[in-house]
Design an enzyme around this catalytic site. Structure first.
Site, PDB file in Angstrom:
ATOM      1  NE  ARG A 251      -2.728   1.095   3.467  1.00 30.99           N
ATOM      2  CZ  ARG A 251      -3.400   0.591   4.354  1.00 30.99           C
ATOM      3  NH1 ARG A 251      -4.498   0.198   4.396  1.00 30.99           N
ATOM      4  NH2 ARG A 251      -2.718   0.764   5.673  1.00 30.99           N
TER       5      ARG A 251
ATOM      6  CE  LYS B 113      -2.105   4.530   7.316  1.00 31.11           C
ATOM      7  NZ  LYS B 113      -3.454   5.277   7.592  1.00 31.11           N
TER       8      LYS B 113
ATOM      9  CD  GLU C 234     -11.806   5.727   4.950  1.00 32.17           C
ATOM     10  OE1 GLU C 234     -11.450   4.603   5.498  1.00 32.17           O
ATOM     11  OE2 GLU C 234     -11.189   6.506   3.891  1.00 32.17           O
TER      12      GLU C 234
HETATM   13  N1  PLP Z   1      -9.204   4.200   6.691  1.00 36.00           N
HETATM   14  C1  PLP Z   1      -8.251   5.340   7.001  1.00 36.00           C
HETATM   15  C2  PLP Z   1      -8.623   6.666   6.447  1.00 36.00           C
HETATM   16  C3  PLP Z   1      -7.122   5.136   7.670  1.00 36.00           C
HETATM   17  O1  PLP Z   1      -6.150   5.958   8.124  1.00 36.00           O
HETATM   18  C4  PLP Z   1      -7.029   3.488   8.249  1.00 36.00           C
HETATM   19  C5  PLP Z   1      -5.805   3.254   8.882  1.00 36.00           C
HETATM   20  O2  PLP Z   1      -4.941   2.685   8.129  1.00 36.00           O
HETATM   21  C6  PLP Z   1      -7.746   2.688   7.959  1.00 36.00           C
HETATM   22  C7  PLP Z   1      -8.982   2.945   7.071  1.00 36.00           C
HETATM   23  C8  PLP Z   1      -7.676   1.226   8.194  1.00 36.00           C
HETATM   24  O3  PLP Z   1      -6.872   0.612   7.248  1.00 36.00           O
HETATM   25  P1  PLP Z   1      -5.830  -0.640   8.058  1.00 36.00           P
HETATM   26  O4  PLP Z   1      -6.848  -1.655   8.256  1.00 36.00           O
HETATM   27  O5  PLP Z   1      -5.193  -1.065   6.843  1.00 36.00           O
HETATM   28  O6  PLP Z   1      -5.080   0.086   9.092  1.00 36.00           O
HETATM   29  C1  COI Z   2      -3.956   3.108  11.540  1.00 35.59           C
HETATM   30  O1  COI Z   2      -4.959   2.440  11.700  1.00 35.59           O
HETATM   31  O2  COI Z   2      -2.667   2.601  11.564  1.00 35.59           O
HETATM   32  C2  COI Z   2      -3.669   4.523  10.902  1.00 35.59           C
HETATM   33  O3  COI Z   2      -2.845   5.043  10.208  1.00 35.59           O
HETATM   34  C3  COI Z   2      -4.699   5.204  11.310  1.00 35.59           C
HETATM   35  C4  COI Z   2      -3.988   6.587  11.853  1.00 35.59           C
HETATM   36  C5  COI Z   2      -4.469   7.662  11.297  1.00 35.59           C
HETATM   37  C6  COI Z   2      -3.981   6.833  13.276  1.00 35.59           C
END
Ligand code: PLP
Ligand code: COI
Length: 341
Positions: free
Chosen positions: A81, A184, A220
């Protein structure tokens, strides 16, 4: 292990540890990985990250098991990612081998900060990629810095695995349909600050964003994906402006393995009234059960938890995910890598 940390009471925030690791991309290639005990970086006043937002980050966690082993959850997905984010805003890409070397090194050097199994806490790893080359014209930089730091963390939302209250707001978007919501990058989070702080002030943990174009569908939930449970089906939004969450993808696999149906599709706002359970999921949030959503525009509320407890299916999903992450259950999906610390 560090003796002076109250592991069970950790929140989610910056925590100073001993070391971080860094590497610079110059003349078209990555240099040697450097170990640093500085908490600061020295960059050019015209660095592209400062002026034009060439910045992407990741978040992953390391868990200490009952057996004392340190397990990292699906790091290859985070590495992939980060490359997708780099591609989206034209930055140099970090190959898997470099990502893993940085991860191995930074975790090993800070192993005393990995929280003990019993605490339910974990070591959060924050990879960061920024454009450091000077740019005043709007153009991608020619130099980049990739760094990784770590810190022990507790739950992202102070409620932990207890229901949170979420505010649905239509007057702010964090990302455009064909913008950068699916990667991200820091700009998405800057765009969410104002509505996020307003939600906090009004008593909510986070904002539930809706699609920016039609304002009809759920996107989201602040820094986490949204999911809902209806009739033994796990439902989560399909949208071009949400981050493809690794936790969400894992929960879909777990739900299917538990015999549930799963759907990834647009979720109309009106459908909120039909769900049995709702939740926010992500690395930091793990699963945060949603107790109540208040639609800020018309004061309509949706209640999912009456007795301040998560619903039965969210609880099952949470337990299963945590059991895999901490090594309490066999890693049947091959998601966990044991680190040599
Ligand atoms: N959506 C956003 C905007 C996020 O910052 C995150 C965190 O990483 C997620 C969703 C969840 O993603 P993940 O499960 O890969 O941490
Ligand atoms: C995560 O879930 O790892 C994130 O990066 C969310 C973050 C903005 C604290």
């Amino acid at each position: 292990m560090k003796k002076d940390i109250n592991w069970s009471n950790l929140g989610f925030g910056y925590f100073k540890t001993k070391y971080n690791v860094r590497t610079y991309w110059k003349n078209g290639e990555w240099g040697e990985l450097e170990i640093s005990s500085e908490e600061t970086i020295n960059i050019h006043i015209a660095a592209s990250c400062l002026h034009y937002g060439q910045e992407a980050f990741e978040g992953l966690k390391v868990f200490k098991g009952k057996d004392g082993k340190a397990r990292v959850f699906r790091w290859e997905e985070n590495a992939k990612r980060l490359r997708s984010s780099a591609d989206g805003i034209m930055m140099a890409k970090v190959p898997d081998e470099l990502f893993k070397k940085a991860l191995d090194t930074v975790v090993k050097l800070n192993k005393e900060y990995i929280p003990p199994y019993e605490s339910g806490a974990s070591l959060y790893v924050r990879p960061l990629l920024i454009g450091t080359g000077p740019r005043v014209g709007v153009k991608p930089a020619d130099e980049y810095l990739f760094l990784m730091f770590v810190g022990p963390v507790g739950p992202y939302f102070k409620e932990g695995f207890k229901p949170v209250q979420i505010q649905l707001a239509r007057d702010a978007d964090r990302a455009a349909p064909l913008g950068t919501g699916n990667i991200k990058v820091g700009g998405n989070y800057a765009a969410s600050l104002k509505s996020g702080e307003r939600a906090h002030k009004e008593g909510f943990s986070s904002v539930l964003y809706v699609d920016a174009k039609e304002k009809k569908y759920i996107d989201e939930c602040g820094p986490a994906n949204f999911f809902a449970i209806k009739d033994n089906t796990y439902i989560t939004p399909k949208s071009t402006s949400i981050l493809p969450s690794i936790t969400n993808k894992s929960l879909i696999t777990i739900a299917e393995d538990m015999g549930m149906k799963t759907e990834r599709r647009p979720i109309a706002i009106e459908e909120l009234s039909t769900f049995d359970e709702a939740g926010a999921c992500g690395t930091a949030a793990v699963i945060s059960p949603i107790g109540r959503i208040l639609d800020r525009d018309n004061n309509k509320e949706y209640i999912y938890c009456k007795d301040n407890n998560a619903g039965p299916i969210s609880t099952k999903l949470y337990n299963k995910l945590r059991a895999i992450q901490y090594g309490d259950e066999p890693d049947k999906f091959n998601w966990v890598t044991i680190l040599d610390v």
